[in-house]
Write a protein that holds these residues in place. Structure first.
Motif, PDB file in Angstrom:
ATOM      1  N   CYS A  91       0.835  -1.208   0.000  1.00 41.42           N
ATOM      2  CA  CYS A  91       0.000   0.000   0.000  1.00 41.42           C
ATOM      3  C   CYS A  91       0.868   1.255   0.000  1.00 41.42           C
ATOM      4  O   CYS A  91       0.384   2.352  -0.265  1.00 41.42           O
ATOM      5  CB  CYS A  91      -0.968   0.000   1.181  1.00 41.42           C
ATOM      6  SG  CYS A  91      -0.227   0.322   2.773  1.00 41.42           S
ATOM      7  N   SER A  94       1.446   3.990  -6.973  1.00 42.69           N
ATOM      8  CA  SER A  94       1.145   3.781  -8.400  1.00 42.69           C
ATOM      9  C   SER A  94       0.788   2.344  -8.728  1.00 42.69           C
ATOM     10  O   SER A  94       0.465   2.021  -9.871  1.00 42.69           O
ATOM     11  CB  SER A  94       2.350   4.204  -9.250  1.00 42.69           C
ATOM     12  OG  SER A  94       2.659   5.554  -9.029  1.00 42.69           O
ATOM     13  N   SER A 143      -0.994  -0.738  -9.643  1.00 42.11           N
ATOM     14  CA  SER A 143      -2.331  -1.010 -10.173  1.00 42.11           C
ATOM     15  C   SER A 143      -2.535  -2.482 -10.505  1.00 42.11           C
ATOM     16  O   SER A 143      -3.671  -2.925 -10.654  1.00 42.11           O
ATOM     17  CB  SER A 143      -2.589  -0.158 -11.423  1.00 42.11           C
ATOM     18  OG  SER A 143      -1.674  -0.497 -12.443  1.00 42.11           O
ATOM     19  N   GLU A 171      -6.156   1.243  -4.529  1.00 44.25           N
ATOM     20  CA  GLU A 171      -5.857   1.743  -5.873  1.00 44.25           C
ATOM     21  C   GLU A 171      -5.609   0.617  -6.878  1.00 44.25           C
ATOM     22  O   GLU A 171      -5.479   0.863  -8.070  1.00 44.25           O
ATOM     23  CB  GLU A 171      -4.636   2.667  -5.838  1.00 44.25           C
ATOM     24  CG  GLU A 171      -4.828   3.907  -4.977  1.00 44.25           C
ATOM     25  CD  GLU A 171      -5.997   4.762  -5.437  1.00 44.25           C
ATOM     26  OE1 GLU A 171      -6.154   4.947  -6.659  1.00 44.25           O
ATOM     27  OE2 GLU A 171      -6.760   5.225  -4.576  1.00 44.25           O
ATOM     28  N   LYS A 184      -6.065  -2.185  -9.495  1.00 43.94           N
ATOM     29  CA  LYS A 184      -7.068  -2.383 -10.549  1.00 43.94           C
ATOM     30  C   LYS A 184      -7.153  -3.838 -11.021  1.00 43.94           C
ATOM     31  O   LYS A 184      -8.202  -4.289 -11.461  1.00 43.94           O
ATOM     32  CB  LYS A 184      -6.774  -1.463 -11.729  1.00 43.94           C
ATOM     33  CG  LYS A 184      -6.965   0.003 -11.368  1.00 43.94           C
ATOM     34  CD  LYS A 184      -6.712   0.912 -12.541  1.00 43.94           C
ATOM     35  CE  LYS A 184      -6.924   2.367 -12.248  1.00 43.94           C
ATOM     36  NZ  LYS A 184      -6.613   2.858 -10.952  1.00 43.94           N
ATOM     37  N   SER A 226     -14.451  -0.237  -4.013  1.00 47.52           N
ATOM     38  CA  SER A 226     -13.700   0.906  -4.501  1.00 47.52           C
ATOM     39  C   SER A 226     -13.917   2.099  -3.584  1.00 47.52           C
ATOM     40  O   SER A 226     -14.875   2.152  -2.829  1.00 47.52           O
ATOM     41  CB  SER A 226     -14.122   1.258  -5.926  1.00 47.52           C
ATOM     42  OG  SER A 226     -15.489   1.552  -5.952  1.00 47.52           O
ATOM     43  N   GLN A 273      -4.388   6.546   3.085  1.00 45.54           N
ATOM     44  CA  GLN A 273      -3.462   6.639   1.956  1.00 45.54           C
ATOM     45  C   GLN A 273      -2.552   7.855   2.098  1.00 45.54           C
ATOM     46  O   GLN A 273      -1.359   7.772   1.835  1.00 45.54           O
ATOM     47  CB  GLN A 273      -4.235   6.720   0.644  1.00 45.54           C
ATOM     48  CG  GLN A 273      -4.909   5.412   0.299  1.00 45.54           C
ATOM     49  CD  GLN A 273      -5.851   5.571  -0.857  1.00 45.54           C
ATOM     50  OE1 GLN A 273      -6.654   6.492  -0.889  1.00 45.54           O
ATOM     51  NE2 GLN A 273      -5.750   4.676  -1.810  1.00 45.54           N
TER      52      GLN A 273
END
Length: 165
Positions: A61, A65, A67, A95, A97, A109, A127
């Motif tokens: 975490c 960036s 994903s 974050e 994906k 989400s 975060q």
């Protein structure tokens, strides 16, 4: 980096600048905490390693960036059902994906707040706090690396009982 190299640890990986993708499947890695110092990571493939707890996954975490993550084949994946694991990872890595080549759309989400974290209480956005801690750690490490090597040599000379002059 190449995969299948029988790597056991990731010490020093934080010194690789601008690392965006890391493929380390089929190794013997159990500690992924060094990856927390690589804030440019977007993809991490640690499939079939020795990651055995969600505590290890939580270190990721600190990679804002990130994903895409592949962790199938690690012991952590057998601790709960696949659905439970995906839900927990969605909370730990909001974050993210893609998990194990599957999109995470629609899974929990939104921002994770510290009110949902049992250790941090209700102080705001987790975060943001993680980014502050991560930046502080990197600044401390950078400062330690910039220190002159002479301090170490002086310490070694003082602690050495023998003189070779």
């Amino acid at each position: 980096m190449d995969e299948q190299m029988c790597l056991q640890d990731l010490d020093g990986i934080g010194s690789i600048g601008k690392l965006r993708e890391l493929y380390l499947s089929y190794n013997e890695i159990s500690d992924v905490s060094p990856l927390s110092m690589v804030d440019t990571l977007e993809l991490v493939d640690i499939e079939s390693n020795n990651v055995d707890s969600l505590d290890q996954v939580e270190f990721l975490c600190m990679c804002p960036s990130l994903s895409t993550l592949s962790i199938e084949g690690n012991p952590v994946t057998s601790l709960m059902t696949p659905v439970e694991l995906r839900k927990k990872i969605c909370v730990l890595l909001p974050e993210l994906k893609y998990l194990d080549d599957q999109p995470l759309r629609g899974h929990l989400s939104g921002l994770l707040t510290t009110s949902t974290h049992p250790l941090l209480g209700n102080t705001g956005n987790l975060q943001s706090e993680i980014l502050v801690v991560n930046t502080s750690l990197k600044d401390t490490m950078s400062e330690a690396q910039r220190r002159p090597k002479s301090a170490k040599s002086e310490r070694d000379e003082i602690s050495s009982p023998f003189s070779y002059s």
